[in-house]
Structure formats: structure tokens, C-alpha cells
Motif scaffolding. Structure first.
Motif, PDB file in Angstrom:
ATOM      1  N   MET A 208      -4.545  13.148   9.957  1.00  0.00           N
ATOM      2  CA  MET A 208      -3.089  12.010   9.850  1.00  0.00           C
ATOM      3  C   MET A 208      -3.705  11.526   8.703  1.00  0.00           C
ATOM      4  O   MET A 208      -4.892  10.981   8.922  1.00  0.00           O
ATOM      5  CB  MET A 208      -3.098  11.185  10.824  1.00  0.00           C
ATOM      6  N   VAL A 209      -2.910  10.819   8.129  1.00  0.00           N
ATOM      7  CA  VAL A 209      -4.021   9.702   6.669  1.00  0.00           C
ATOM      8  C   VAL A 209      -3.262   8.312   7.447  1.00  0.00           C
ATOM      9  O   VAL A 209      -1.593   8.746   7.170  1.00  0.00           O
ATOM     10  CB  VAL A 209      -4.064   9.842   5.131  1.00  0.00           C
ATOM     11  N   ASN A 210      -3.617   6.917   8.016  1.00  0.00           N
ATOM     12  CA  ASN A 210      -3.489   6.128   7.535  1.00  0.00           C
ATOM     13  C   ASN A 210      -2.822   5.562   6.298  1.00  0.00           C
ATOM     14  O   ASN A 210      -3.983   5.294   4.950  1.00  0.00           O
ATOM     15  CB  ASN A 210      -3.625   5.007   8.473  1.00  0.00           C
ATOM     16  N   LEU A 211      -1.848   4.743   5.661  1.00  0.00           N
ATOM     17  CA  LEU A 211      -1.304   4.128   4.575  1.00  0.00           C
ATOM     18  C   LEU A 211      -1.321   2.321   5.549  1.00  0.00           C
ATOM     19  O   LEU A 211      -0.417   2.275   6.051  1.00  0.00           O
ATOM     20  CB  LEU A 211       0.372   4.598   3.842  1.00  0.00           C
ATOM     21  N   VAL A 212      -2.333   1.880   4.565  1.00  0.00           N
ATOM     22  CA  VAL A 212      -2.495   0.360   4.680  1.00  0.00           C
ATOM     23  C   VAL A 212      -1.970   0.094   3.364  1.00  0.00           C
ATOM     24  O   VAL A 212      -2.690   0.228   2.567  1.00  0.00           O
ATOM     25  CB  VAL A 212      -4.454   0.603   5.826  1.00  0.00           C
ATOM     26  N   GLY A 213      -1.883  -1.883   3.215  1.00  0.00           N
ATOM     27  CA  GLY A 213      -1.783  -2.332   2.534  1.00  0.00           C
ATOM     28  C   GLY A 213      -2.971  -2.553   2.091  1.00  0.00           C
ATOM     29  O   GLY A 213      -4.296  -2.171   1.886  1.00  0.00           O
ATOM     30  N   ALA A 214      -2.887  -1.758  -0.007  1.00  0.00           N
ATOM     31  CA  ALA A 214      -3.774  -2.315  -0.627  1.00  0.00           C
ATOM     32  C   ALA A 214      -4.689  -3.823  -1.325  1.00  0.00           C
ATOM     33  O   ALA A 214      -3.866  -4.489  -0.433  1.00  0.00           O
ATOM     34  CB  ALA A 214      -3.466  -0.974  -1.815  1.00  0.00           C
ATOM     35  N   GLU A 215      -5.785  -3.581  -0.961  1.00  0.00           N
ATOM     36  CA  GLU A 215      -6.336  -4.861  -1.884  1.00  0.00           C
ATOM     37  C   GLU A 215      -5.755  -5.100  -2.396  1.00  0.00           C
ATOM     38  O   GLU A 215      -5.867  -5.108  -3.608  1.00  0.00           O
ATOM     39  CB  GLU A 215      -7.993  -4.604  -2.012  1.00  0.00           C
ATOM     40  N   GLY A 216      -5.826  -6.783  -2.307  1.00  0.00           N
ATOM     41  CA  GLY A 216      -5.240  -7.832  -3.782  1.00  0.00           C
ATOM     42  C   GLY A 216      -3.430  -7.320  -3.651  1.00  0.00           C
ATOM     43  O   GLY A 216      -3.229  -8.556  -5.251  1.00  0.00           O
ATOM     44  N   TYR A 217      -3.161  -7.187  -2.654  1.00  0.00           N
ATOM     45  CA  TYR A 217      -1.336  -7.218  -2.683  1.00  0.00           C
ATOM     46  C   TYR A 217      -0.908  -7.443  -1.476  1.00  0.00           C
ATOM     47  O   TYR A 217      -1.445  -6.817  -0.053  1.00  0.00           O
ATOM     48  CB  TYR A 217      -1.097  -5.851  -2.598  1.00  0.00           C
ATOM     49  N   SER A 218       0.179  -9.023  -1.722  1.00  0.00           N
ATOM     50  CA  SER A 218       0.348  -8.883  -0.708  1.00  0.00           C
ATOM     51  C   SER A 218       2.180  -9.564  -1.087  1.00  0.00           C
ATOM     52  O   SER A 218       2.277  -9.867  -2.473  1.00  0.00           O
ATOM     53  CB  SER A 218       0.069 -10.440  -0.425  1.00  0.00           C
ATOM     54  N   GLY A 219       2.743  -9.420  -0.331  1.00  0.00           N
ATOM     55  CA  GLY A 219       4.350  -9.118  -0.641  1.00  0.00           C
ATOM     56  C   GLY A 219       4.973  -8.156  -0.381  1.00  0.00           C
ATOM     57  O   GLY A 219       5.231  -7.107   0.873  1.00  0.00           O
ATOM     58  N   ASN A 220       6.767  -8.197  -1.107  1.00  0.00           N
ATOM     59  CA  ASN A 220       7.442  -7.218  -0.814  1.00  0.00           C
ATOM     60  C   ASN A 220       6.773  -5.514  -0.885  1.00  0.00           C
ATOM     61  O   ASN A 220       6.368  -4.972  -2.428  1.00  0.00           O
ATOM     62  CB  ASN A 220       8.592  -7.351  -1.782  1.00  0.00           C
ATOM     63  N   VAL A 221       6.575  -4.798  -0.065  1.00  0.00           N
ATOM     64  CA  VAL A 221       5.938  -3.614  -0.472  1.00  0.00           C
ATOM     65  C   VAL A 221       6.515  -2.217  -1.533  1.00  0.00           C
ATOM     66  O   VAL A 221       8.341  -2.452  -1.444  1.00  0.00           O
ATOM     67  CB  VAL A 221       5.643  -2.413   1.373  1.00  0.00           C
ATOM     68  N   VAL A 222       5.758  -1.848  -2.077  1.00  0.00           N
ATOM     69  CA  VAL A 222       6.492  -0.453  -2.908  1.00  0.00           C
ATOM     70  C   VAL A 222       5.309   0.369  -2.266  1.00  0.00           C
ATOM     71  O   VAL A 222       3.607   0.487  -2.353  1.00  0.00           O
ATOM     72  CB  VAL A 222       6.082  -1.239  -4.849  1.00  0.00           C
ATOM     73  N   TYR A 223       5.308   1.647  -1.760  1.00  0.00           N
ATOM     74  CA  TYR A 223       4.645   3.140  -2.081  1.00  0.00           C
ATOM     75  C   TYR A 223       4.750   3.376  -3.530  1.00  0.00           C
ATOM     76  O   TYR A 223       5.971   4.739  -3.596  1.00  0.00           O
ATOM     77  CB  TYR A 223       6.086   3.548  -1.592  1.00  0.00           C
ATOM     78  N   GLU A 224       3.415   3.673  -3.797  1.00  0.00           N
ATOM     79  CA  GLU A 224       3.440   3.865  -5.266  1.00  0.00           C
ATOM     80  C   GLU A 224       3.220   5.126  -5.150  1.00  0.00           C
ATOM     81  O   GLU A 224       2.361   5.818  -4.158  1.00  0.00           O
ATOM     82  CB  GLU A 224       2.445   3.189  -6.283  1.00  0.00           C
ATOM     83  N   ASN A 225       3.801   6.242  -5.990  1.00  0.00           N
ATOM     84  CA  ASN A 225       3.802   8.165  -5.797  1.00  0.00           C
ATOM     85  C   ASN A 225       4.006   8.444  -5.005  1.00  0.00           C
ATOM     86  O   ASN A 225       3.726   9.128  -4.768  1.00  0.00           O
ATOM     87  CB  ASN A 225       2.089   8.167  -6.195  1.00  0.00           C
ATOM     88  N   ILE A 226       4.605   7.917  -4.033  1.00  0.00           N
ATOM     89  CA  ILE A 226       5.270   8.935  -2.877  1.00  0.00           C
ATOM     90  C   ILE A 226       6.424   9.825  -3.323  1.00  0.00           C
ATOM     91  O   ILE A 226       5.738  10.818  -2.095  1.00  0.00           O
ATOM     92  CB  ILE A 226       6.648   7.754  -1.788  1.00  0.00           C
ATOM     93  N   GLU A 227       6.615   9.473  -4.636  1.00  0.00           N
ATOM     94  CA  GLU A 227       7.611  10.989  -4.823  1.00  0.00           C
ATOM     95  C   GLU A 227       6.066  12.458  -5.332  1.00  0.00           C
ATOM     96  O   GLU A 227       7.034  13.423  -4.922  1.00  0.00           O
ATOM     97  CB  GLU A 227       8.440  10.488  -6.771  1.00  0.00           C
ATOM     98  N   THR A 228       5.027  11.679  -5.570  1.00  0.00           N
ATOM     99  CA  THR A 228       4.024  13.040  -5.534  1.00  0.00           C
ATOM    100  C   THR A 228       4.002  13.833  -4.737  1.00  0.00           C
ATOM    101  O   THR A 228       4.097  14.638  -4.404  1.00  0.00           O
ATOM    102  CB  THR A 228       3.261  12.389  -6.652  1.00  0.00           C
TER     103      THR A 228
END
Length: 385
Positions: free
Chosen positions: A312-332
Motif C-alpha cells: 500500500m502506498v499512501n497518497l498525501v498532499g504534496a508540499e507547497g500545495y493547498s486548496g481544491n485537490v487534483v490527482y495528477e497522473n492518476i490516469e497513468t
């Protein structure tokens, strides 16, 4: 009692991602569910029969919620104990019990319990506040480095800090705390124990946890743990002993250290579904969430064995980002075999906030670990520009 397609109502205190994943199985079995959570945007709101917004630490709110259900459970430990105790005294089935929760809710009390019960754990001292702690350090009663932990309200790495020098204590919050000896460990392990009121009990395989060095939260959970079988047997035996001493019903996640000489020390426990068991949704015959449900309803427990290696890999908010969430490259990553993302439903991201997880299953553990690393490096939890 008939739980399925009936008037039976299961109450869940807390509507976060753990509740949301538990509700997948209540929907599978067509069990009615009521959920109480402080946030009107709680992830569980989408999946329960009735949602109530309210303070989990407020006596009247919890008590009145409990009066509407037939069995009550929780997905977070920070709930009003007095209300749970009163409900239980009035005949409501509350699992895990308020007595079990009382011994776990405060980490200082939890550590005392291990010592009194002869359960191996790292040595520690309790303090009313940082001022008392600093005096103890000044009197050489504690050796730096050590691990500072607040006794209440800590979660996901919050409320834990490694003290490596005197100045690290300058900004500690003014709360009760413990100072714990640093353990030179080989591995951080966990064992999930499941037990029903009839006494049937099972353990999941030992998992290995890899932590983020800065956020102090789990990055990877690896099942089975890459350890000697004798060490694994010892870890499962200790977890069973902890479960027996707490006399818990439902799930109990027991986090442990494997020392350099292969001793097992209990770190802390959680009386609910746990991050270390998320892999089980895809990799086990029966997920931790289904088994928690089976346990609190006193149904036969499901097979806890793994069908395949899981990471299992945890998905946590990236540093430097706050606000409405976007899951970048989830399609990949969705195009890769054996890779399953779970999105928790939190609309707002912030650095290191748990936003989801990804499970990787593979017959080959090394290949699963390689793919897990690739997943971690590919998907990013950021915010909309």
C-alpha cells in the motif's frame, strides 16, 4: 438478530476515510448505517443511510446519536467516553467497549498498561507539560535523543517529535506528554488482530511499514513483512497477548518495533481499522473492514490470509500545495496491472494530508515493491491552479 435488509441500524462515530471504506461492506451486505461526524463534507456522507453532523466529543450529541442505533462502533478514538459508557450501561452494544477505549485513548495510560501487563515496550516517562519535561532533561533524568509524544489528540505523525537537541523542545505545545527512549530498530511492523464477542480471534500477517522521514507517517505498507518467520511468529503472539489483555472486540492494530537483536517492542495500538491494513482490500481473502463488521456483529470471522503479496502506498498532499485537490497522473497508474487507487473524498488538500492510497498486488514481492515506487513517483496530490 437479522442484520441484512432489515430495520437493524449500525451507528458509526466518525465519517472519515476509514468509515467510508467500512461502508463499502455495509452496502455489500445491505446493512443500514447512521454516521456522525463534525464535518458536513465528511467522506462517509456519500455512502451511509443517514448522516448527522455533530461534535464527537460532546456528551449529548454522542448519547442522542447512540440512542438511535442498535450497535455502535467508531473509526476514530477521539469520542466522548462518558456518553459511550452511559449507552453501554443502558444496554447498547458498543464495540470496541468504552473500557477498552479508555485504556488506549491516552498514550500515557496506554504505556502504563503495557508496563503493568508485562507487554514489552520502550522505556518512557510521563510529564504534565513541557516545563516538567525540560526540568527532567536538565537534571539528566532523560537522555537526548528521545521521542516526544503528546498523550492525546495526536494522529498521522502530528503530536510526535524526535528531540535531538535542547532547542527542539522550544516550541512544544503545552500539553501532557511522554518522553520515550529511542529504539534502534531494524523494522517497524504491525499486526492486526480481529476478535468477536464470542471469543473467535484471528490475526492478519505481519506487515512492514516504511515511514516518510519528515512527515513521520507511513509511506509504504508491505505484506508480508520481509522478516524471518520466527520473528513474524513472535510478533503475532505478542499482538494476540495485547488483544487478550485489552479484551477488545473488533479490530486492534498493534504497531511494533523489531530491534537489532530481533526482540519485539509494542509501540502503540489503534482499536479500529488502520492504515496498516488497507492492503487487505485487494490482497486478502477478507479485508480488515469486512472483518471489523463481522466482529462487532458477532458473525463468523473471515479468512485473514493473503491471496497475493500486497503493498500500500499512501497518497498525501504534496508540499507547497493547498486548496481544491487534483490527482495528477492518476490516469497513468490506472493503466498498470495490479494497481488500484482509493480516493478518500476530501475536497481540500494540504501538505502531508492523507488523501487516498494505492494498492499494488503481485505474485512477486520485489516486483510489487518496484511498482509501488513507480506509483509514488508518478501520481501527485496537488491543488488546482
Amino acid at each position: 438478530m437479522n442484520y441484512f435488509s432489515s430495520d437493524f441500524k449500525l451507528g458509526i462515530l466518525g465519517g472519515g476515510q476509514l468509515g467510508k471504506m467500512l461502508l463499502f461492506d455495509t452496502r455489500k451486505f445491505d446493512i443500514q448505517t447512521y454516521v456522525l461526524d463534525p464535518s458536513d463534507e465528511a467522506p462517509s456522507k456519500i455512502a451511509c443511510n443517514k448522516f448527522f453532523q455533530g461534535d464527537l466529543m460532546d456528551y449529548d450529541t454522542v448519547y442522542n446519536f447512540g440512542k438511535q442505533v442498535d450497535v455502535l462502533t467508531f473509526e476514530i478514538e477521539l469520542v466522548n467516553l462518558e456518553a459511550l459508557t452511559q449507552l453501554e450501561n443502558e444496554g447498547l452494544k458498543v464495540y470496541p467497549s468504552p473500557k477498552t477505549l479508555k485504556g488506549i485513548q491516552n498514550k500515557g495510560t496506554q504505556k502504563d498498561f503495557y508496563t503493568e501487563s508485562n507487554i514489552p515496550t520502550a522505556s518512557y516517562l510521563r510529564f504534565e507539560n513541557p516545563e516538567h519535561l525540560q526540568k527532567s532533561v536538565g537534571n539528566n533524568e532523560i537522555t537526548i535523543p528521545f521521542v516526544w509524544k503528546c498523550t492525546e489528540f495526536g494522529y498521522d505523525g502530528n503530536g510526535v517529535k524526535v528531540i535531538r537537541q535542547i532547542s527542539d523542545m522550544d516550541d512544544l505545545p503545552n500539553v501532557e506528554c511522554i518522553a520515550e527512549t529511542m529504539v534502534p530498530f531494524k523494522n517497524e511492523l504491525a499486526v492486526i488482530v480481529v476478535r468477536n464477542p464470542s471469543g473467535e480471534i484471528k490475526t492478519y500477517p505481519v506487515v512492514e511499514m516504511e515511514f516518510h522521514p519528515e512527515a513521520n507517517q507511513v509511506e509504504y505498507v508491505i505484506c508480508p513483512a520481509r522478516i524471518d518467520e520466527k520473528v513474524a511468529e513472535k510478533a503475532r503472539a505478542i499482538a494476540l497477548n495485547v488483544s487478550e489483555k485489552f479484551n477488545h472486540v473488533g479490530l486492534l492494530a498493534v504497531e511494533m518495533f523489531q530491534t537489532q537483536d530481533d526482540e519485539i517492542l509494542v509501540n502503540e495500538v489503534a482499536p479500529r481499522p488502520h492504515n496498516s491494513g488497507h492492503y487487505s482490500i485487494e490482497a486478502s481473502y477478507t479485508s480488515q473492514f469486512e472483518n471489523h463488521l463481522r466482529a462487532i456483529l458477532d458473525l463468523p470471522l473471515g479468512n485473514t490470509d493473503s491471496k497475493v503479496a500486497g503493498i500500500m502506498v499512501n497518497l498525501v498532499g504534496a508540499e507547497g500545495y493547498s486548496g481544491n485537490v487534483v490527482y495528477e497522473n492518476i490516469e497513468t497508474i490506472l493503466g498498470w496491472n495490479g494497481v488500484t487507487p482509493h480516493i478518500y473524498g476530501k475536497k481540500q488538500t494540504r501538505p502531508f494530508r492523507k488523501m487516498g492510497h494505492v494498492t499494488i498486488v503481485n505474485e512477486d514481492m520485489q516486483e510489487a515493491r518496484r511498482i509501488a515506487e513507480e506509483v509514488k513517483n508518478t501520481i501527485k496530490v496537488i491543488s488546482a491552479s
